[in-house]
Write an enzyme that holds these catalytic residues in place. Structure first.
Site, PDB file in Angstrom:
ATOM      1  N   ASP A 366      55.422 -14.831 -20.066  1.00 30.19           N
ATOM      2  CA  ASP A 366      56.946 -13.797 -19.154  1.00 30.19           C
ATOM      3  C   ASP A 366      56.447 -12.918 -19.540  1.00 30.19           C
ATOM      4  O   ASP A 366      55.899 -12.194 -20.428  1.00 30.19           O
ATOM      5  CB  ASP A 366      57.990 -14.704 -20.074  1.00 30.19           C
ATOM      6  CG  ASP A 366      59.200 -14.133 -19.475  1.00 30.19           C
ATOM      7  OD1 ASP A 366      59.777 -15.216 -19.179  1.00 30.19           O
ATOM      8  OD2 ASP A 366      59.165 -12.633 -19.303  1.00 30.19           O
ATOM      9  N   GLU A 409      59.572 -13.950 -13.069  1.00 29.74           N
ATOM     10  CA  GLU A 409      58.315 -13.212 -14.260  1.00 29.74           C
ATOM     11  C   GLU A 409      57.628 -14.245 -15.217  1.00 29.74           C
ATOM     12  O   GLU A 409      56.727 -14.008 -15.706  1.00 29.74           O
ATOM     13  CB  GLU A 409      58.051 -12.073 -14.188  1.00 29.74           C
ATOM     14  CG  GLU A 409      59.396 -12.248 -16.300  1.00 29.74           C
ATOM     15  CD  GLU A 409      60.505 -12.615 -15.960  1.00 29.74           C
ATOM     16  OE1 GLU A 409      61.601 -13.402 -14.692  1.00 29.74           O
ATOM     17  OE2 GLU A 409      61.661 -12.397 -16.164  1.00 29.74           O
TER      18      GLU A 409
HETATM   19  N1  LIG Z   1      60.072  -8.065  -7.715  1.00 31.02           N
HETATM   20  C1  LIG Z   1      60.846  -9.504  -8.400  1.00 31.02           C
HETATM   21  N2  LIG Z   1      61.563  -9.481  -8.875  1.00 31.02           N
HETATM   22  C2  LIG Z   1      62.223 -10.879  -9.696  1.00 31.02           C
HETATM   23  C3  LIG Z   1      61.147 -12.146  -8.653  1.00 31.02           C
HETATM   24  N3  LIG Z   1      62.191 -12.922  -9.043  1.00 31.02           N
HETATM   25  C4  LIG Z   1      62.984 -12.918 -10.222  1.00 31.02           C
HETATM   26  N4  LIG Z   1      62.690 -11.544 -10.060  1.00 31.02           N
HETATM   27  C5  LIG Z   1      63.639 -10.039 -10.882  1.00 31.02           C
HETATM   28  O1  LIG Z   1      62.774 -10.023 -12.377  1.00 31.02           O
HETATM   29  C6  LIG Z   1      64.070 -10.460 -14.113  1.00 31.02           C
HETATM   30  C7  LIG Z   1      64.071 -10.845 -14.365  1.00 31.02           C
HETATM   31  O2  LIG Z   1      64.974 -10.089 -15.448  1.00 31.02           O
HETATM   32  P1  LIG Z   1      64.987 -10.602 -17.452  1.00 31.02           P
HETATM   33  O3  LIG Z   1      65.428 -12.233 -17.333  1.00 31.02           O
HETATM   34  O4  LIG Z   1      66.513  -9.852 -17.521  1.00 31.02           O
HETATM   35  O5  LIG Z   1      63.841 -10.342 -18.006  1.00 31.02           O
HETATM   36  P2  LIG Z   1      63.353  -9.051 -18.425  1.00 31.02           P
HETATM   37  O6  LIG Z   1      63.835  -8.031 -17.659  1.00 31.02           O
HETATM   38  O7  LIG Z   1      62.150  -9.589 -18.064  1.00 31.02           O
HETATM   39  O8  LIG Z   1      63.197  -9.412 -19.870  1.00 31.02           O
HETATM   40  P3  LIG Z   1      63.087 -10.393 -21.138  1.00 31.02           P
HETATM   41  O9  LIG Z   1      61.894 -11.583 -20.034  1.00 31.02           O
HETATM   42  O10 LIG Z   1      63.384 -10.534 -22.137  1.00 31.02           O
HETATM   43  O11 LIG Z   1      61.588  -9.092 -21.399  1.00 31.02           O
HETATM   44  C8  LIG Z   1      65.415  -9.834 -12.688  1.00 31.02           C
HETATM   45  O12 LIG Z   1      65.525  -8.415 -12.335  1.00 31.02           O
HETATM   46  C9  LIG Z   1      65.218 -11.371 -11.636  1.00 31.02           C
HETATM   47  O13 LIG Z   1      65.758 -10.303 -10.763  1.00 31.02           O
HETATM   48  C10 LIG Z   1      60.735 -11.518  -7.946  1.00 31.02           C
HETATM   49  O14 LIG Z   1      60.044 -12.288  -6.776  1.00 31.02           O
HETATM   50  N5  LIG Z   1      60.450 -10.141  -7.245  1.00 31.02           N
END
Ligand SMILES: Nc1nc2c(ncn2[C@@H]2O[C@H](COP(=O)(O)OP(=O)(O)OP(=O)(O)O)[C@@H](O)[C@H]2O)c(=O)[nH]1
Length: 511
Positions: A366, A409
């Site tokens: 992740d 992610e």
């Molecule tokens: N660019 C992009 N962003 C995505 C996609 N799928 C999910 N996201 C974004 O990934 C982000 C995940 O955020 P969080 O779940 O808060 O995780 P994080 O910011 O990595 O925080 P931690 O996991 O605690 O380190 C969100 O802003 C989603 O909108 C995608 O296909 N493309």
């Protein structure tokens, strides 16, 4: 409930073309194709559970394929090898999963090349009969020598033979394409098979397919056959230029040597005597364009045009189906296995591990603070980072490993035949390589890190993919909670209990 999955699929049965729209209201199953039947549904949470949807004269039918629990279609239990027609709306009890299926079916009547070719042949034979009759009458009136008649008939007969040979080769190509329509999984594999087959039958010397890339942003050459990339620095080669023009105008073109001679800039390659540019379409959408050229003295002849129109319709369908299926199996953004596909692979690996007593591990990755990248640099930059990480994971994976994107992610790497201890070393390499990746996005080199969890297969998982993923996920959370950018191993519950007990003992002896 997850998003309904809509699959618009086309079947070719003989020369009949059927379109079927399947809507899976819930999508707990994964979709695949096998070489014989069109569509296979798998439930990865129940081992060996699968059913096939195939076409009969009365419409789509469902067949249970040796599942352990049997499949129920609208309350009727299907035994293995039994089949039942799919009502337009129905409920399928699939192992323990309930899936709602709906379909709309339509029949299309394409111009039938075989029928057309037969008619044409019949006309030619009639012509020949009339000619011979006329010549015989002239001969009987002594107006023409016998040798002239012989020569004339011989010529006509040779032409007839050539036409018959050509049609037979073209018909056999259509048959082979028919098989490809119903069998091929990957669209690139389909095109790589189809281009040389078509080129051979049309007597082409080289060809390629022009297709939009995954983001639909640029047109790229695929399935190149005998086609070396042009080295010209002064604009694109004629072949590429005409292919792009026809793609954008959605125009079918068969150019003769004479027509080619009228082009000035860019100029056609000198030796080319015929060009075929054929858009491949389905439901009004242009998916790709097939380019072929020839150096044969006759170029592409007009007789080939009718054949090409049938070919165009068939290849368009084949491509559309292959793209639809690929999307169900593959993550669109990264090209890695989709969630349902990787779950399927995990179930299979667990079955193998159990049966042969082999180790098997799962690495859950992740990305850290990914939201900040999106917020700071935009979603496009975020997508680019995901693609870079996916490419890295693919490079690091061995042949037996499977890499998938669960969504957002989150990625997983399924490492077969590998103990959790070895998987931990592997995971540490992944962590270090991600930290060193620094992908360059819109001119900025970004620092990224990942938290990683590793779990090993054990019998208490009961071969359920989601449980295995859950264990690796728990370990990943532990990595997040201990400061991110690190790897943690999952400890099965019994071990955790032992740990807690020994902690208690230790604190008791200290106290
Ligand atoms: N660019 C992009 N962003 C995505 C996609 N799928 C999910 N996201 C974004 O990934 C982000 C995940 O955020 P969080 O779940 O808060 O995780 P994080 O910011 O990595 O925080 P931690 O996991 O605690 O380190 C969100 O802003 C989603 O909108 C995608 O296909 N493309």
């Amino acid at each position: 409930m997850s998003e309904p999955m809509v699959l618009d699929l086309d079947w070719l049965q003989g020369d009949k073309h059927h379109s079927v729209r399947l809507t899976l209201d819930d999508t707990p199953v994964s979709i695949g194709r096998d070489p014989v039947n069109l569509l296979v549904l798998h439930d990865s949470s129940v081992s060996r559970q699968h059913a096939e949807i195939f076409l009969t004269a009365q419409g789509p039918a469902l067949r249970d394929k040796g599942s352990r629990f049997g499949t129920q279609l609208d309350q009727h239990l299907l035994q293995p090898a039994q089949s039942m027609l799919l009502p337009p709306q129905c409920e399928l009890l699939f192992g323990r999963q309930k899936v709602s299926l709906r379909y709309d079916a339509a029949h299309h009547h394409e111009q039938d090349f075989a029928v057309w070719a037969l008619h044409d042949l019949q006309h030619r034979i009639d012509d020949m009969q009339q000619h011979s009759l006329g010549a015989l009458i002239q001969l009987s009136q002594q107006a023409q020598p016998l040798s002239d008649l012989q020569q004339h008939l011989c010529q006509q007969f040779q032409q007839l033979q050539q036409a018959a040979q050509q049609w037979s080769a073209q018909n056999s190509l259509l048959q082979r394409l028919n098989t490809l329509v119903n069998q091929t999984q990957g669209y690139l594999v389909l095109l790589e098979h189809a281009v040389p087959m078509i080129a051979e039958v049309l007597g082409a010397r080289r060809g390629f397919v022009l297709m939009a890339d995954k983001r639909g942003q640029s047109l790229q050459r695929q399935a190149c056959w005998n086609y070396a990339p042009p080295h010209a620095t002064d604009g694109p080669a004629f072949s590429e230029w005409i292919a792009r023009e026809c793609f954008e105008r959605q125009e079918f073109r068969l150019l003769s040597a004479q027509q080619l001679s009228r082009f000035v800039s860019p100029r056609p390659e000198v030796e080319v005597t015929g060009v075929l540019a054929m858009p491949l379409q389905a439901n009004g959408e242009t998916l790709a364009l097939l380019y072929l050229d020839t150096t044969h003295t006759d170029g592409f002849n007009q007789l080939q045009e009718t054949f090409c129109k049938t070919l165009q319709a068939q290849l368009g369908l084949a491509l559309k189906n292959a793209i639809t299926i690929s999307r169900a199996l593959c993550d669109d953004l990264t090209g890695l296995c989709s969630r349902s596909m990787i779950e399927e692979q995990i179930t299979l690996s667990m079955e193998q591990a159990k049966r042969y007593g082999q180790p098997c591990s799962l690495i859950f990755i992740d990305l850290d603070n990914f939201k900040q990248i999106n917020d700071q640099y935009g979603h496009f930059a975020g997508d680019e980072v995901l693609r870079c990480v996916a490419a890295l994971l693919k490079t690091l994976a061995r042949k037996a490993d499977r890499v998938g994107r669960l969504g957002g992610e989150e990625f997983v790497v399924l490492v077969n035949n590998t103990s959790p201890d070895s998987a931990l070393i592997y995971a540490e390499r992944i962590r270090a390589d991600i930290a060193a990746l620094e992908p360059l996005v819109t001119g900025v080199s970004l620092k990224i890190t990942a938290s990683i969890g590793v779990a090993g297969f054990h019998h208490a998982l009961h071969n359920l993919a989601y449980r295995f993923i859950d264990c690796a996920d728990q370990a990943m959370y532990q990595a997040k909670n201990s400061g991110k950018n690190r790897v943690c191993a999952h400890k099965p519950a019994t071990l955790q209990l032992l740990d807690t007990a020994s902690d208690t003992l230790r604190s008791g002896s200290r106290g």
